[in-house]
Design a protein around this motif. Structure first.
Motif, PDB file in Angstrom:
ATOM      1  N   ASP A 161      10.705  61.829   7.619  1.00 30.99           N
ATOM      2  CA  ASP A 161       9.547  62.551   8.165  1.00 30.99           C
ATOM      3  C   ASP A 161       8.378  61.585   8.316  1.00 30.99           C
ATOM      4  O   ASP A 161       8.072  60.831   7.391  1.00 30.99           O
ATOM      5  CB  ASP A 161       9.124  63.669   7.196  1.00 30.99           C
ATOM      6  CG  ASP A 161       9.878  64.959   7.470  1.00 30.99           C
ATOM      7  OD1 ASP A 161      10.493  65.064   8.543  1.00 30.99           O
ATOM      8  OD2 ASP A 161       9.840  65.852   6.604  1.00 30.99           O
ATOM      9  N   SER A 162       7.741  61.603   9.481  1.00 25.37           N
ATOM     10  CA  SER A 162       6.580  60.732   9.657  1.00 25.37           C
ATOM     11  C   SER A 162       5.571  61.416  10.568  1.00 25.37           C
ATOM     12  O   SER A 162       5.917  62.302  11.341  1.00 25.37           O
ATOM     13  CB  SER A 162       7.007  59.387  10.254  1.00 25.37           C
ATOM     14  OG  SER A 162       7.134  59.498  11.651  1.00 25.37           O
ATOM     15  N   SER A 163       4.331  60.982  10.461  1.00 31.74           N
ATOM     16  CA  SER A 163       3.266  61.628  11.224  1.00 31.74           C
ATOM     17  C   SER A 163       3.422  61.413  12.722  1.00 31.74           C
ATOM     18  O   SER A 163       3.124  62.277  13.519  1.00 31.74           O
ATOM     19  CB  SER A 163       1.907  61.095  10.788  1.00 31.74           C
ATOM     20  OG  SER A 163       1.742  61.319   9.424  1.00 31.74           O
ATOM     21  N   ARG A 164       3.888  60.224  13.081  1.00 31.09           N
ATOM     22  CA  ARG A 164       4.006  59.902  14.496  1.00 31.09           C
ATOM     23  C   ARG A 164       5.385  60.231  15.045  1.00 31.09           C
ATOM     24  O   ARG A 164       5.627  60.114  16.243  1.00 31.09           O
ATOM     25  CB  ARG A 164       3.710  58.417  14.722  1.00 31.09           C
ATOM     26  CG  ARG A 164       2.242  58.080  14.573  1.00 31.09           C
ATOM     27  CD  ARG A 164       1.997  56.622  14.856  1.00 31.09           C
ATOM     28  NE  ARG A 164       2.659  55.770  13.874  1.00 31.09           N
ATOM     29  CZ  ARG A 164       2.706  54.446  13.950  1.00 31.09           C
ATOM     30  NH1 ARG A 164       2.163  53.838  14.965  1.00 31.09           N
ATOM     31  NH2 ARG A 164       3.314  53.736  13.019  1.00 31.09           N
ATOM     32  N   GLY A 165       6.320  60.576  14.150  1.00 34.06           N
ATOM     33  CA  GLY A 165       7.689  60.831  14.589  1.00 34.06           C
ATOM     34  C   GLY A 165       8.404  59.553  14.978  1.00 34.06           C
ATOM     35  O   GLY A 165       9.503  59.579  15.522  1.00 34.06           O
ATOM     36  N   ASN A 201      12.031  64.232  10.888  1.00 35.55           N
ATOM     37  CA  ASN A 201      11.701  64.139  12.313  1.00 35.55           C
ATOM     38  C   ASN A 201      11.408  62.722  12.811  1.00 35.55           C
ATOM     39  O   ASN A 201      11.035  62.534  13.952  1.00 35.55           O
ATOM     40  CB  ASN A 201      10.542  65.094  12.636  1.00 35.55           C
ATOM     41  CG  ASN A 201       9.305  64.768  11.829  1.00 35.55           C
ATOM     42  OD1 ASN A 201       9.163  63.646  11.347  1.00 35.55           O
ATOM     43  ND2 ASN A 201       8.408  65.736  11.678  1.00 35.55           N
ATOM     44  N   ARG A 227       0.901  60.577   3.370  1.00 33.48           N
ATOM     45  CA  ARG A 227       2.303  60.805   2.985  1.00 33.48           C
ATOM     46  C   ARG A 227       2.719  59.786   1.915  1.00 33.48           C
ATOM     47  O   ARG A 227       3.400  60.110   0.947  1.00 33.48           O
ATOM     48  CB  ARG A 227       3.179  60.656   4.237  1.00 33.48           C
ATOM     49  CG  ARG A 227       4.618  60.982   4.076  1.00 33.48           C
ATOM     50  CD  ARG A 227       5.311  61.131   5.420  1.00 33.48           C
ATOM     51  NE  ARG A 227       5.245  62.497   5.901  1.00 33.48           N
ATOM     52  CZ  ARG A 227       4.496  62.904   6.918  1.00 33.48           C
ATOM     53  NH1 ARG A 227       3.780  62.030   7.596  1.00 33.48           N
ATOM     54  NH2 ARG A 227       4.462  64.156   7.259  1.00 33.48           N
TER      55      ARG A 227
HETATM   56  C1  LIG Z   1       7.327  65.728  10.839  1.00 28.68           C
HETATM   57  O1  LIG Z   1       7.428  66.632   9.756  1.00 28.68           O
HETATM   58  C2  LIG Z   1       6.386  66.526   8.801  1.00 28.68           C
HETATM   59  C3  LIG Z   1       6.681  67.428   7.625  1.00 28.68           C
HETATM   60  O2  LIG Z   1       7.609  68.384   7.892  1.00 28.68           O
HETATM   61  C4  LIG Z   1       5.067  66.861   9.468  1.00 28.68           C
HETATM   62  O3  LIG Z   1       4.029  66.753   8.543  1.00 28.68           O
HETATM   63  C5  LIG Z   1       4.844  65.904  10.618  1.00 28.68           C
HETATM   64  O4  LIG Z   1       3.667  66.229  11.300  1.00 28.68           O
HETATM   65  C6  LIG Z   1       6.017  65.940  11.579  1.00 28.68           C
HETATM   66  N1  LIG Z   1       5.809  64.928  12.584  1.00 28.68           N
HETATM   67  C7  LIG Z   1       5.975  65.131  13.872  1.00 28.68           C
HETATM   68  C8  LIG Z   1       5.729  63.986  14.784  1.00 28.68           C
HETATM   69  O5  LIG Z   1       6.314  66.208  14.322  1.00 28.68           O
END
Ligand SMILES: *[C@@H]1O[C@H](CO)[C@@H](O)[C@H](O)[C@H]1NC(C)=O
Length: 483
Positions: A161-165, A201, A227
């Protein structure tokens, strides 16, 4: 457990060479005792349970006689040659309470962005311990130009899981195969094992190229900073360990406050990060008097603020973090001394080194007289805040200059025109020149991860006032200053 990783002893050695390898530590191997709820590998006659609904990939190295085995609905065993499961023939296994249940632990909780789960190495084969160079927490997780190794002959399950995907890397090595292009990796990721090994993700972008800039590259994990800190401090938001100074410094990319010193450098195109780091190691860090000092140095994006308000732009700077093993009132004093040495080195050689300005902040422990055993940080106001100065200019149209004792005024070359003259103090702490401000005596809240706090700006402002700040500009000719 994880708090162990705060200990200085666990700080990791970085490569002297350009490439940095980061190795994933946990595995989901059958023969790893800690992967089993009982803390031991199942022995003959045990009934083995894999959770029905938990996805796993399990590497098995050797043959195992089993009495009974419950398997997950979705999973795989990767068998080394000669490994496998055979029916238990009833023979006695010494040192084994035959017939108990052995349950495979939960492999879901291991996150890519947990700094405690990575080990940094200078070469793929190198095993290193300790070291005097460490990395701030965000840089303990693989950076965008790092080579990542998931050990061959191991299985793993990683939450990506990451903020940028998107996770950017130079290369990634999986099951003994090194991938240095996104296309080659994509083929592997479409295979049968990848969905068992990675969940979440995030996807990978693999460039195959290292950092192209000799002045260094920003790690690139800032967006996942929260995170990273949540993983390090535990989901419950465990507070950072109590610092030994009252107003700890908050290095960029680091989860908890530190006592010691930070030096923030602005640089010119001549700056070479690797050469400069080697210089600091040879000239200072390796001196006997700094034997207890640890150093982190890297390029970071410093958010620009104006009058305490964060602007959207950010500028790359070189951040040096120095901490030491001093305790009590001496906490941070060796780091402070080394930072002062670095500042005078910059004053003398900054131009040749490609350093256009330096700023030092210090947080050390000290004891108020009559208050034995209580560590506090000295509150000396030796620098003024850019924003404050500009505010005064706005208000009264007057320029506030102050000199006191050894104070000198140098023109600091700061990125914006209003960021002009700041006081430069003698690095020698001079408590007689300082004052205690009771307003700043409230304990600092260090529990929040960076960026999460609503009062972050106010706190940063406070920290600025609390700590010693020094600016200096080596490009400015000292001899021209009338002191
Ligand atoms: C991926 O999942 C995490 C936790 O479930 C979430 O915080 C994050 O925003 C998601 N990232 C994307 C790019 O969707």
């Amino acid at each position: 457990m994880k708090s162990l990783f705060f200990l200085l002893g666990c700080l990791q050695l970085l490569a002297a060479a350009g490439a940095v390898y980061k190795r994933w530590l946990p595995n989901t191997n059958f023969e790893t005792a800690s992967n089993w709820d009982e803390g031991r590998v199942p022995c003959a006659g045990d009934v083995i349970h894999f959770d029905r609904d938990k996805v796993v990939s399990v590497f098995v190295k050797s043959p195992h006689p089993v009495k009974d085995m419950y398997l997950p609905l979705n999973g795989e065993f990767i068998l080394a040659s000669g490994a496998g499961f055979a029916a238990f023939d009833g023979s006695w296994d010494p040192g084994c309470d035959s017939g108990s249940a052995a349950r495979f632990g939960d492999a879901e909780g291991f996150a890519w962005f947990d700094p405690a789960l990575w080990q940094t190495a200078a070469s793929p084969g190198e095993l290193q311990q300790g070291g005097r160079i460490f990395a701030v927490d965000e840089e303990r997780v693989p950076c965008q130009y790092d080579d990542v190794i998931l050990q061959p002959e191991t299985s793993f399950r990683v939450n990506v899981d990451s903020s940028r995907g998107m996770i950017h890397l130079r290369s990634i090595s999986l099951m003994g195969q090194t991938f240095s292009s996104t296309a080659a990796l994509a083929e592997y990721l479409r295979g049968p094992s990848a969905p068992l090994q990675f969940h979440g993700n995030g996807t990978f972008q693999v460039s195959g190229t290292g950092c192209p800039d000799k002045s260094g590259c920003v790690c690139g994990n800032a967006q996942d900073g929260h995170r990273i800190c949540a993983a390090l401090l535990g989901a419950a938001g465990r507070p950072c360990p109590a610092p030994a100074c009252r107003s700890p410094l908050r290095p960029l990319g680091h989860c908890c406050g530190v006592c010691g010193a930070t030096v923030c450098l602005e640089f010119t195109p001549d700056f070479d990060l690797r050469k400069y780091r080697d210089r600091l190691v040879q000239a200072f860090l390796s001196l006997p008097k700094y034997a207890g000092v640890q150093m982190a140095i890297s390029k970071v994006h410093k958010a620009q603020t104006f009058l305490g308000v964060a602007l959207r732009s950010s500028a790359p700077v070189i951040q040096i973090v120095l901490i030491d093993d001093q305790t009590g009132s001496r906490t941070g004093t060796a780091a402070e001394q080394m930072a002062a040495d670095i500042m005078s080195d910059i004053a003398q050689h900054g131009e040749a080194l490609g350093i256009s300005s330096g700023k030092m902040e210090v947080a050390t422990g000290s004891i108020f007289s009559g208050q034995t055993g209580i560590s506090t940080s000295r509150r000396i106001l030796t620098g003024t805040v850019v924003g404050l100065l500009f505010g005064l200019l706005l208000l009264g149209g007057m320029l506030l200059l102050y000199r006191r004792g050894m104070l000198r005024l140098w023109a600091a070359r700061l990125p914006r025109p209003w960021g002009r003259a700041q006081g430069l103090a003698s690095p020698e702490p001079a408590s007689s020149k300082g004052f205690d401000n009771p307003m700043f005596d409230m304990p600092m809240d260090t529990t929040e991860p960076p960026g999460a706090a609503s009062g972050e700006d106010a706190r940063q402002e406070m920290a600025l006032k609390d700590n010693q700040i020094f600016y200096l500009n080596p490009l400015y000719d000292e001899s021209e200053v009338d002191v």
